[in-house]
Write an enzyme that holds these catalytic residues in place. Sequence first.
Site, PDB file in Angstrom:
ATOM      1  N   ARG A 244      81.475  21.512  20.811  1.00  0.00           N
ATOM      2  CA  ARG A 244      80.945  20.306  19.944  1.00  0.00           C
ATOM      3  C   ARG A 244      80.940  20.611  18.633  1.00  0.00           C
ATOM      4  NH1 ARG A 244      75.252  23.144  21.013  1.00  0.00           N
ATOM      5  NH2 ARG A 244      75.505  23.264  19.074  1.00  0.00           N
ATOM      6  N   HIS A 248      73.474  20.843  18.541  1.00  0.00           N
ATOM      7  CA  HIS A 248      72.675  20.100  20.101  1.00  0.00           C
ATOM      8  C   HIS A 248      72.323  18.754  20.062  1.00  0.00           C
ATOM      9  CE1 HIS A 248      71.365  20.241  24.227  1.00  0.00           C
ATOM     10  NE2 HIS A 248      70.199  20.030  23.698  1.00  0.00           N
ATOM     11  N   TYR A 257      72.072  30.055  14.676  1.00  0.00           N
ATOM     12  CA  TYR A 257      73.606  30.431  15.892  1.00  0.00           C
ATOM     13  C   TYR A 257      75.262  30.964  15.783  1.00  0.00           C
ATOM     14  CZ  TYR A 257      73.374  26.033  17.962  1.00  0.00           C
ATOM     15  OH  TYR A 257      73.254  24.559  17.793  1.00  0.00           O
TER      16      TYR A 257
HETATM   17  C1  LIG Z   1      66.483  21.042  33.889  1.00  0.00           C
HETATM   18  C2  LIG Z   1      66.010  21.748  32.208  1.00  0.00           C
HETATM   19  N1  LIG Z   1      66.149  22.054  31.463  1.00  0.00           N
HETATM   20  C3  LIG Z   1      66.868  23.129  29.768  1.00  0.00           C
HETATM   21  C4  LIG Z   1      66.248  21.886  29.294  1.00  0.00           C
HETATM   22  C5  LIG Z   1      66.870  22.188  28.223  1.00  0.00           C
HETATM   23  N2  LIG Z   1      67.464  21.791  27.913  1.00  0.00           N
HETATM   24  C6  LIG Z   1      67.985  20.756  26.847  1.00  0.00           C
HETATM   25  S1  LIG Z   1      69.806  20.697  26.725  1.00  0.00           S
HETATM   26  C7  LIG Z   1      69.683  21.930  27.243  1.00  0.00           C
HETATM   27  C8  LIG Z   1      71.370  22.690  26.989  1.00  0.00           C
HETATM   28  C9  LIG Z   1      72.180  21.925  27.535  1.00  0.00           C
HETATM   29  O1  LIG Z   1      73.670  23.288  27.722  1.00  0.00           O
HETATM   30  P1  LIG Z   1      75.648  22.494  28.146  1.00  0.00           P
HETATM   31  O2  LIG Z   1      74.847  21.396  29.710  1.00  0.00           O
HETATM   32  O3  LIG Z   1      76.328  22.897  27.876  1.00  0.00           O
HETATM   33  O4  LIG Z   1      75.221  20.311  28.090  1.00  0.00           O
HETATM   34  P2  LIG Z   1      75.529  20.171  26.191  1.00  0.00           P
HETATM   35  O5  LIG Z   1      74.011  20.027  25.970  1.00  0.00           O
HETATM   36  O6  LIG Z   1      76.258  21.389  25.390  1.00  0.00           O
HETATM   37  O7  LIG Z   1      76.427  18.918  26.614  1.00  0.00           O
HETATM   38  C10 LIG Z   1      68.896  22.692  27.865  1.00  0.00           C
HETATM   39  C11 LIG Z   1      68.995  23.838  28.546  1.00  0.00           C
HETATM   40  C12 LIG Z   1      66.933  20.694  30.420  1.00  0.00           C
HETATM   41  N3  LIG Z   1      66.837  19.506  29.649  1.00  0.00           N
HETATM   42  N4  LIG Z   1      66.446  20.513  31.683  1.00  0.00           N
END
Ligand SMILES: Cc1ncc(C[n+]2csc(CCOP(=O)(O)OP(=O)(O)O)c2C)c(N)n1
Length: 345
Positions: A244, A248, A257
């Site tokens: 990425r 985010h 970070y």
């Molecule tokens: C159940 C839940 N826990 C926490 C969050 C907060 N949150 C949003 S995105 C994220 C990280 C997700 O990372 P990843 O699965 O690697 O996907 P990326 O965003 O990198 O595409 C988190 C912890 C959420 N939206 N839903």
Amino acid sequence: MDSFLPAVAAADAAPLASEQLRELYSLMAAVRYLDTSAVAWQRQGIIPGYAPELGQEAAQVGSAYALDTARDFAFPTYREMGVARTMGVDMVAYMSTHKATWHGGMYDPLASRLAPIQAVVAGSVLHAVGWAHGQTLSEEPGVALSYFGDGASSQGDVHEAMNFAAVMKAPVVFFIQNNGWAISVPTERQVAGGSVAGRAAGYGIPGIQVDGNDVVAVYEATRDAFAHCRAGNGPVVVEAMTYRRGPHSTADDPGRYRSLDDERIDAGKDPLERLRERLLAVGAADEAFFAAAHEAARIEEELIRTGIEALGPRPGTEMFDFVFQETTPALENQATRWREESEHV
Ligand SMILES: Cc1ncc(C[n+]2csc(CCOP(=O)(O)OP(=O)(O)O)c2C)c(N)n1
């Protein structure tokens, strides 16, 4: 880790023709342009928020290119704009999702074969398995394509989903975009064992790790996974190793970070540039083609932006209209109080 799938039908394994390679480039260019612009739209107040996918174009376009929208179904997260574009979803309707309208977007999931975008991390993985098992029960040929991230793979839901899918031999491709980060947490701090695909063996599922910045490699891996599912062999895990490149979301500051140097070194070669070099090397495209593809992408972005701006805000009362099919006394009560407070009626 298994790196090949025995059930691939020979007819499906033909290499991509030059025309298809050019189509992949045009799709990736359109996605790159729209994605970069969507961040600007957020800064301009056209949409309140957006989750960019800069650097993940090959993973998204390549995987979605393997879908057959006449029978398959994709289950996205909040970051799969490139999947939607590749599937031919109406992009004004899709991008309206990022306007935070009450009903969560205006595209038709059933007609487009793309489930609504999902902000609950790992939530849609279970939906995908449920849909895939439904295909088995009703003897339909569809395969579910379940998108999620490296961070999501740490959620309990994913373990349940993989176990159930393997036991029931559900036709589902678990497609992980390992983009290096779950917001500010790097993969090595959240994925024990270092590989999501490696975990597949624990469920008796074949797992493939693929270069997620190589659109052709992603397409071929997903195509093979689909053939495996379609032949009745149950699920497959495909882990696309990508990066990425941006924040985010538009609310994130990656400078807190990681440094720009880290980003440049870890991100590797731009997937769009890689495909461009490949097309030139095999003589499948020339400079005029690239110029036309970029111009088409620019015009497309303008049309989508105009369409989004024309939508305007949705009436606030819709907030209560889309909760249940039939209203309840409690909901009516809330709607009345909301009208009194917000509209002074
Ligand atoms: C159940 C839940 N826990 C926490 C969050 C907060 N949150 C949003 S995105 C994220 C990280 C997700 O990372 P990843 O699965 O690697 O996907 P990326 O965003 O990198 O595409 C988190 C912890 C959420 N939206 N839903």
